[in-house]
Design a protein around this motif. Structure first.
Motif, PDB file in Angstrom:
ATOM      1  N   PRO A 193       0.815  -1.226   0.000  1.00 17.18           N
ATOM      2  CA  PRO A 193       0.000   0.000   0.000  1.00 17.18           C
ATOM      3  C   PRO A 193       0.846   1.272   0.000  1.00 17.18           C
ATOM      4  O   PRO A 193       0.535   2.232  -0.714  1.00 17.18           O
ATOM      5  CB  PRO A 193      -0.831  -0.123   1.294  1.00 17.18           C
ATOM      6  N   GLU A 194       1.930   1.305   0.770  1.00 13.94           N
ATOM      7  CA  GLU A 194       2.811   2.489   0.782  1.00 13.94           C
ATOM      8  C   GLU A 194       3.445   2.711  -0.580  1.00 13.94           C
ATOM      9  O   GLU A 194       3.567   3.847  -1.055  1.00 13.94           O
ATOM     10  CB  GLU A 194       3.951   2.291   1.794  1.00 13.94           C
ATOM     11  N   LEU A 195       3.873   1.616  -1.201  1.00 17.24           N
ATOM     12  CA  LEU A 195       4.524   1.742  -2.508  1.00 17.24           C
ATOM     13  C   LEU A 195       3.537   2.237  -3.561  1.00 17.24           C
ATOM     14  O   LEU A 195       3.885   3.053  -4.420  1.00 17.24           O
ATOM     15  CB  LEU A 195       5.113   0.387  -2.935  1.00 17.24           C
ATOM     16  N   VAL A 196       2.327   1.737  -3.495  1.00 17.59           N
ATOM     17  CA  VAL A 196       1.306   2.178  -4.456  1.00 17.59           C
ATOM     18  C   VAL A 196       1.030   3.664  -4.254  1.00 17.59           C
ATOM     19  O   VAL A 196       0.951   4.435  -5.228  1.00 17.59           O
ATOM     20  CB  VAL A 196       0.024   1.335  -4.305  1.00 17.59           C
ATOM     21  N   GLU A 197       0.916   4.101  -2.992  1.00 13.23           N
ATOM     22  CA  GLU A 197       0.667   5.526  -2.725  1.00 13.23           C
ATOM     23  C   GLU A 197       1.788   6.395  -3.270  1.00 13.23           C
ATOM     24  O   GLU A 197       1.552   7.449  -3.870  1.00 13.23           O
ATOM     25  CB  GLU A 197       0.516   5.766  -1.208  1.00 13.23           C
ATOM     26  N   ALA A 198       3.023   5.956  -3.041  1.00 18.10           N
ATOM     27  CA  ALA A 198       4.166   6.744  -3.522  1.00 18.10           C
ATOM     28  C   ALA A 198       4.179   6.788  -5.052  1.00 18.10           C
ATOM     29  O   ALA A 198       4.501   7.818  -5.657  1.00 18.10           O
ATOM     30  CB  ALA A 198       5.469   6.148  -3.001  1.00 18.10           C
ATOM     31  N   THR A 199       3.827   5.677  -5.676  1.00 13.93           N
ATOM     32  CA  THR A 199       3.785   5.638  -7.144  1.00 13.93           C
ATOM     33  C   THR A 199       2.700   6.579  -7.660  1.00 13.93           C
ATOM     34  O   THR A 199       2.911   7.347  -8.620  1.00 13.93           O
ATOM     35  CB  THR A 199       3.523   4.200  -7.641  1.00 13.93           C
ATOM     36  N   LYS A 200       1.547   6.544  -7.009  1.00 13.57           N
ATOM     37  CA  LYS A 200       0.451   7.453  -7.401  1.00 13.57           C
ATOM     38  C   LYS A 200       0.908   8.900  -7.309  1.00 13.57           C
ATOM     39  O   LYS A 200       0.625   9.714  -8.194  1.00 13.57           O
ATOM     40  CB  LYS A 200      -0.750   7.255  -6.457  1.00 13.57           C
ATOM     41  N   ARG A 201       1.618   9.197  -6.217  1.00 10.17           N
ATOM     42  CA  ARG A 201       2.094  10.575  -6.027  1.00 10.17           C
ATOM     43  C   ARG A 201       2.956  10.995  -7.217  1.00 10.17           C
ATOM     44  O   ARG A 201       2.806  12.099  -7.756  1.00 10.17           O
ATOM     45  CB  ARG A 201       2.898  10.639  -4.723  1.00 10.17           C
ATOM     46  N   GLY A 202       3.847  10.105  -7.638  1.00  6.97           N
ATOM     47  CA  GLY A 202       4.726  10.417  -8.766  1.00  6.97           C
ATOM     48  C   GLY A 202       3.935  10.664 -10.036  1.00  6.97           C
ATOM     49  O   GLY A 202       4.229  11.595 -10.787  1.00  6.97           O
ATOM     50  N   VAL A 203       2.934   9.835 -10.281  1.00 11.98           N
ATOM     51  CA  VAL A 203       2.123   9.990 -11.499  1.00 11.98           C
ATOM     52  C   VAL A 203       1.395  11.325 -11.462  1.00 11.98           C
ATOM     53  O   VAL A 203       1.385  12.083 -12.447  1.00 11.98           O
ATOM     54  CB  VAL A 203       1.106   8.822 -11.633  1.00 11.98           C
ATOM     55  N   MET A 204       0.815  11.659 -10.298  1.00 13.97           N
ATOM     56  CA  MET A 204       0.019  12.894 -10.209  1.00 13.97           C
ATOM     57  C   MET A 204       0.906  14.131 -10.291  1.00 13.97           C
ATOM     58  O   MET A 204       0.531  15.133 -10.909  1.00 13.97           O
ATOM     59  CB  MET A 204      -0.809  12.885  -8.926  1.00 13.97           C
ATOM     60  N   MET A 205       2.119  14.052  -9.681  1.00 19.50           N
ATOM     61  CA  MET A 205       3.047  15.190  -9.775  1.00 19.50           C
ATOM     62  C   MET A 205       3.380  15.497 -11.231  1.00 19.50           C
ATOM     63  O   MET A 205       3.618  16.650 -11.604  1.00 19.50           O
ATOM     64  CB  MET A 205       4.341  14.868  -9.010  1.00 19.50           C
ATOM     65  N   ALA A 206       3.376  14.452 -12.051  1.00 16.68           N
ATOM     66  CA  ALA A 206       3.717  14.638 -13.463  1.00 16.68           C
ATOM     67  C   ALA A 206       2.499  14.938 -14.322  1.00 16.68           C
ATOM     68  O   ALA A 206       2.627  15.103 -15.529  1.00 16.68           O
ATOM     69  CB  ALA A 206       4.434  13.388 -13.967  1.00 16.68           C
ATOM     70  N   GLY A 207       1.318  14.958 -13.713  1.00 21.50           N
ATOM     71  CA  GLY A 207       0.137  15.364 -14.465  1.00 21.50           C
ATOM     72  C   GLY A 207      -0.724  14.241 -14.998  1.00 21.50           C
ATOM     73  O   GLY A 207      -1.554  14.458 -15.883  1.00 21.50           O
ATOM     74  N   GLY A 208      -0.557  13.038 -14.477  1.00 21.00           N
ATOM     75  CA  GLY A 208      -1.353  11.913 -14.966  1.00 21.00           C
ATOM     76  C   GLY A 208      -2.344  11.424 -13.921  1.00 21.00           C
ATOM     77  O   GLY A 208      -2.375  11.892 -12.779  1.00 21.00           O
ATOM     78  N   LEU A 209      -3.171  10.492 -14.359  1.00 21.63           N
ATOM     79  CA  LEU A 209      -4.143   9.861 -13.459  1.00 21.63           C
ATOM     80  C   LEU A 209      -3.670   8.441 -13.161  1.00 21.63           C
ATOM     81  O   LEU A 209      -3.638   7.600 -14.075  1.00 21.63           O
ATOM     82  CB  LEU A 209      -5.529   9.828 -14.113  1.00 21.63           C
ATOM     83  N   PRO A 210      -3.296   8.151 -11.902  1.00 23.01           N
ATOM     84  CA  PRO A 210      -2.892   6.791 -11.563  1.00 23.01           C
ATOM     85  C   PRO A 210      -4.110   5.943 -11.213  1.00 23.01           C
ATOM     86  O   PRO A 210      -5.000   6.401 -10.491  1.00 23.01           O
ATOM     87  CB  PRO A 210      -2.009   6.994 -10.332  1.00 23.01           C
ATOM     88  N   ILE A 211      -4.163   4.726 -11.714  1.00 20.18           N
ATOM     89  CA  ILE A 211      -5.249   3.811 -11.347  1.00 20.18           C
ATOM     90  C   ILE A 211      -4.635   2.473 -10.953  1.00 20.18           C
ATOM     91  O   ILE A 211      -3.994   1.797 -11.769  1.00 20.18           O
ATOM     92  CB  ILE A 211      -6.252   3.614 -12.504  1.00 20.18           C
ATOM     93  N   GLU A 212      -4.825   2.121  -9.701  1.00 18.63           N
ATOM     94  CA  GLU A 212      -4.289   0.864  -9.176  1.00 18.63           C
ATOM     95  C   GLU A 212      -5.187  -0.299  -9.568  1.00 18.63           C
ATOM     96  O   GLU A 212      -6.418  -0.145  -9.609  1.00 18.63           O
ATOM     97  CB  GLU A 212      -4.212   0.951  -7.646  1.00 18.63           C
ATOM     98  N   PHE A 213      -4.600  -1.421  -9.880  1.00 20.73           N
ATOM     99  CA  PHE A 213      -5.387  -2.639 -10.073  1.00 20.73           C
ATOM    100  C   PHE A 213      -4.605  -3.834  -9.539  1.00 20.73           C
ATOM    101  O   PHE A 213      -3.378  -3.849  -9.571  1.00 20.73           O
ATOM    102  CB  PHE A 213      -5.772  -2.836 -11.549  1.00 20.73           C
ATOM    103  N   PRO A 214      -5.329  -4.839  -9.036  1.00 22.32           N
ATOM    104  CA  PRO A 214      -4.637  -5.992  -8.429  1.00 22.32           C
ATOM    105  C   PRO A 214      -4.424  -7.118  -9.433  1.00 22.32           C
ATOM    106  O   PRO A 214      -5.119  -7.201 -10.454  1.00 22.32           O
ATOM    107  CB  PRO A 214      -5.635  -6.443  -7.369  1.00 22.32           C
ATOM    108  N   THR A 215      -3.474  -7.952  -9.145  1.00 19.25           N
ATOM    109  CA  THR A 215      -3.352  -9.243  -9.839  1.00 19.25           C
ATOM    110  C   THR A 215      -3.086 -10.300  -8.782  1.00 19.25           C
ATOM    111  O   THR A 215      -2.924 -10.001  -7.595  1.00 19.25           O
ATOM    112  CB  THR A 215      -2.186  -9.271 -10.842  1.00 19.25           C
TER     113      THR A 215
END
Ligand code: FES
Length: 574
Positions: free
Chosen positions: A64-86
């Motif tokens: 969960p922490e890694l996903v949050e940090a990844t989302k932050r990076g995507v949003m800082m760059a102007g994109g929409l992050p969408i998490e999905f599980p496998t």
């Protein structure tokens, strides 16, 4: 951006088919709005975040922490992050073995990336089979990918030494079997082997594959060895998100897909790194499968050529003494790449958008020579793995010579044969078992098509009566695999396997077997007429797989041998 159906981006990618694309997009946006996204958010380029957290996967505990940090990076760059599980593969929680489910996870990853709308994806994982499964899956998924590993565990102090999964798991278990430590001690050790999130703390399969992921160019530079609990790991996730958005927006020659990064040259670089880090034998199977998805062969005779010209540089368990946290403190994988530079293909492209050579040119960080030895003063002169061929393994077998006893490298000895894992469990500790320290232990029917589906059982235990007499190593041969954290003179992946009619299945107790690491040979010294007689007689003890339906049947019908990466025949690339 999502309104342009002719050049779809973001949420407009891969519309659900209702026969009216504008309706499909309208409906998709409507459903997405129910998750609270604004119209502006839904117009952004989308970076998928492929998450593999699971209550059955201790190594991915901080997902969960890694996903949050990844989302932050995507949003800082102007994109929409969408998490999905496998699917997630927790190494010690799967029966009969995690390897059986690696191909299933790879299909899940590939199909969910392809089926869902995204312009790029950050894939997060690391526990043993997950990273290979995910790289196999992204190879043909058709979007840019940045891989982010969860990172290795930290060690724990114990009576003046450090403990880390899982070389120390086996070391202490061996002592316990030999009667050198008692119940109280083994219980204490059990509680200290894995005390943080992250993958096993040594150069086992997970760490090896993380290093190979970086060597291939699929991960951002310097990220393979960052401990799971270190803040740099979160910064790596954030940077991966930012980079994925840049890849999503790239056009023309700047577009980078996995097939632009995983090439014959980058695969050869990865093999060099595998040898130089004294990496896991499993990595050969996994790399063969990853490269195979793009139609790139990894021939075992080439492995021998590379092994003889690539020294072991890294002093990490199980080959050496240190742990992954030491490799991180000592500069990380870049130190290995810098030392190997004369042997590498430097024009290979990486997800960072620079070539390997450009990346190495700009590196100025600290490299600890106690952890990463210089090329002219290596830890071992030759690479950690060799392939063996001969009458016992016509299509090859693997020996990790860097973790083996060199005094056993040229041996002819009597075989003591176990026909299955069940036979092994029933007899190995029998006080009446006719076995001597100079025998060769042979395990049959533990390959990819066996009921156990190629478990990490090649590290056959030393028979208890010999262990208690002080025997630490014996030659052991099987069609199984071995944990990357294990050590010993162990011949693995014998191909073809016994269950596929390989000569291994024709060996009998009392036969003579000859191992020559010098000649790269492994031979069953039984004449051809006798082997034919045995083949005609059949093996009444062989255990037949009983998988009649579902995924396990699919696995049995389509799994290839070790020299095909234990992948499915229908997933290999052209
Ligand atoms: Fe996950 Fe070892 S148990 S890497």
């Amino acid at each position: 951006m999502t309104d342009d159906i002719t050049h779809p981006r973001g949420l407009a990618n891969g519309l659900t088919n209702y026969g009216d694309n504008e309706f499909s997009l309208y409906l998709r946006r409507s459903m997405a709005s129910s998750m609270g996204y604004s119209r502006e958010a839904l117009s952004k380029p989308v970076v998928g975040i492929c998450s593999s957290g699971s209550g059955y996967n201790n190594c991915h505990r901080l997902m969960p922490e890694l996903v949050e940090a990844t989302k932050r990076g995507v949003m800082m760059a102007g994109g929409l992050p969408i998490e999905f599980p496998t699917i997630s593969l927790g190494e010690t929680f799967l029966n009969p073995t995690s390897l059986m489910y690696r191909n299933l996870m790879s299909m899940d990853v590939e199909e969910m990336i392809r089926a869902q709308p995204m312009d790029a994806v950050v894939v997060i994982g690391g526990c043993d089979k997950t990273l290979p499964a995910q790289l196999m899956g992204v190879a043909n998924a058709g979007v840019p990918v940045v891989y982010c590993a969860v990172g290795p565990m930290l060690t724990s102090p114990y009576n003046g030494e450090r403990l880390g999964a899982c070389t120390d798991c086996r070391r202490f278990w061996g002592k316990y079997r030999a009667g050198e430590i008692d119940d109280k001690t083994i219980k204490e050790v059990e509680g200290l082997l894995a005390t943080t999130a992250g993958t096993c703390a040594v150069m086992g399969t997970a760490s090896t594959m993380a290093c190979l992921g970086e060597a291939l160019g699929m991960m951002l530079p310097g990220t393979a060895a960052i401990p799971a609990v270190h803040a740099d790991r979160l910064r790596a996730a954030e940077a991966s998100g930012r980079r994925a958005l840049a890849l999503a927006l790239a056009t023309g020659k700047d577009q980078l897909l996995p097939r632009d990064i995983i090439t014959p040259d980058s695969v050869e670089n990865a093999v060099r790194v595998l040898l130089a880090i004294g990496g896991s034998t499993n990595a050969i199977v996994h790399l063969t499968a990853i490269a195979g998805r793009l139609g790139i062969p990894v021939p075992l005779d080439r492995l021998n050529v590379l092994s003889d010209t690539t020294p072991v540089l890294v002093d990490l368990k199980p080959t050496g003494e240190h742990y992954m946290e030491d490799l991180f403190a000592g500069g990380g994988l870049v130190g290995v790449l810098k030392e190997l530079r004369p042997l590498l293909h430097l024009d290979c492209m990486t997800v960072a958008g620079e070539t390997l050579g450009e990346r190495l040119d700009r590196h100025e960080g600290f490299i600890d020579p106690a952890i990463v030895r210089p090329l002219d003063s290596p830890y071992q002169a030759k690479g950690g793995l060799v392939a063996l061929f001969g009458s016992l393994a016509p299509r090859g077998a693997i020996l990790k010579r860097s973790a083996a006893d060199p005094t056993l490298f040229e041996t002819e000895a009597r075989a003591v044969v176990f026909s299955s894992l069940e036979d092994l469990a029933a007899r190995i500790d029998d006080p009446d078992l006719d076995v001597r320290a100079d025998d060769i232990l042979v395990l049959q029917n533990a390959g990819p098509k066996s009921p156990a589906a190629m478990p990490e059982a090649g590290y056959l235990p030393i028979p208890k009566k010999l262990a208690r007499a002080g025997v630490k190593d014996m030659i052991r041969i099987s069609d199984a695999r071995m944990s990357g954290t294990a050590f010993g003179t162990i011949v693995l992946h014998v191909t073809p396997e016994a269950a596929e009619g390989g000569p291994l299945g024709l060996a009998r107790t009392g036969d003579r077997i000859k191992l020559s690491v010098e000649n790269r040979s492994i031979d069953l010294l039984v004449d051809a007429a006798e082997l034919e007689r045995r083949r005609a007689e059949g093996d009444a003890t062989a255990v037949q797989p009983t998988f009649k339906r579902g995924y396990r049947k699919l696995y049995m019908d389509h799994v290839m041998q070790a020299d095909g990466g234990v992948d499915f025949d229908f997933l290999r690339g052209e």
